[in-house]
Write an enzyme that holds these catalytic residues in place. Structure first.
Site, PDB file in Angstrom:
ATOM      1  N   SER A  68      -3.117  46.530 -98.115  1.00 11.26           N
ATOM      2  CA  SER A  68      -3.655  45.225 -97.724  1.00 11.26           C
ATOM      3  C   SER A  68      -4.885  44.803 -98.519  1.00 11.26           C
ATOM      4  O   SER A  68      -5.313  43.651 -98.402  1.00 11.26           O
ATOM      5  CB  SER A  68      -3.953  45.208 -96.223  1.00 11.26           C
ATOM      6  OG  SER A  68      -2.743  45.076 -95.515  1.00 11.26           O
TER       7      SER A  68
ATOM      8  N   LYS B  54      -4.597  41.571-100.363  1.00  8.52           N
ATOM      9  CA  LYS B  54      -4.889  40.273 -99.763  1.00  8.52           C
ATOM     10  C   LYS B  54      -6.241  39.711-100.193  1.00  8.52           C
ATOM     11  O   LYS B  54      -6.474  38.507-100.072  1.00  8.52           O
ATOM     12  CB  LYS B  54      -4.791  40.374 -98.245  1.00  8.52           C
ATOM     13  CG  LYS B  54      -3.359  40.619 -97.781  1.00  8.52           C
ATOM     14  CD  LYS B  54      -3.282  40.778 -96.282  1.00  8.52           C
ATOM     15  CE  LYS B  54      -1.852  40.975 -95.841  1.00  8.52           C
ATOM     16  NZ  LYS B  54      -1.577  42.300 -95.365  1.00  8.52           N
TER      17      LYS B  54
ATOM     18  N   SER C 198      -5.197  40.550 -91.378  1.00  5.52           N
ATOM     19  CA  SER C 198      -4.256  41.096 -92.352  1.00  5.52           C
ATOM     20  C   SER C 198      -2.826  40.606 -92.104  1.00  5.52           C
ATOM     21  O   SER C 198      -1.863  41.344 -92.284  1.00  5.52           O
ATOM     22  CB  SER C 198      -4.311  42.634 -92.354  1.00  5.52           C
ATOM     23  OG  SER C 198      -3.704  43.144 -93.506  1.00  5.52           O
TER      24      SER C 198
END
Length: 169
Positions: A58, A61, A113
């Site tokens: 993640s 991101k 997330s």
């Protein structure tokens, strides 16, 4: 818990004040790679496999959000399409036809997330997920990330989706 859960994930730590680093304790952490840097003096305090290519998960991101922010018009409304909702968890729960501000999708991407928010950003900003990923890779190269390659805006595992602690730092 997070360190065990993401033990294959590279972990980059930033230290704002120079402090005594217990290298023996850091060596015990079950992580693939680790960097600790004093951001005031810019001194590297600890490094374990700083150039090891690992799955950024993640942390991907961050690049997704950066590109969305740089394109501007954060108040822009985005109409959610069916394609934007076709993701694996974690999701914000957007439904086809919902209208969400780009700024709110960035928040959902960074705070919770949410993969559907990241995918929606990619399609809305890039025109398609593939074009957005190309934008991500171009940005990575432009800011000096020489050992990073993205294949998606969410951080899904893929052999060609990788970064290094040095690049992320």
């Amino acid at each position: 818990m997070i360190i065990k859960r993401f033990s294959a994930l590279l972990l980059t730590l930033s230290v704002s004040l120079c402090a005594e680093i217990n290298k023996e304790e850091l060596n015990k952490l079950n992580v693939g790679a680790l960097l600790v840097k004093d951001m005031t003096s810019k001194q590297m305090l600890y490094a374990k496999e700083p150039f090891k290519e690992l799955k950024p998960a993640s942390l991907t991101k961050v690049m997704t959000a950066l590109i969305a922010i740089e394109q501007g018009n954060l108040g822009r409304p985005v109409t959610i399409t069916r394609e934007m909702t076709r993701v694996e968890p974690t999701i914000a729960g957007y439904r086809r036809g919902d209208v969400i501000r780009l700024e709110d999708m960035i928040k959902a991407t960074m705070i919770k997330s949410d993969n559907d928010a990241a995918k929606a950003i990619a399609i809305a900003v890039g025109g398609s997920e593939e074009r957005f990923v190309a934008m991500m890779n171009a940005k990575a190269k432009a800011i000096g990330m020489r050992h990073t390659h993205f294949t998606n805006p969410c951080g899904y595992d893929d052999k060609q989706h990788y970064s290094t602690p040095k690049d992320l730092l």
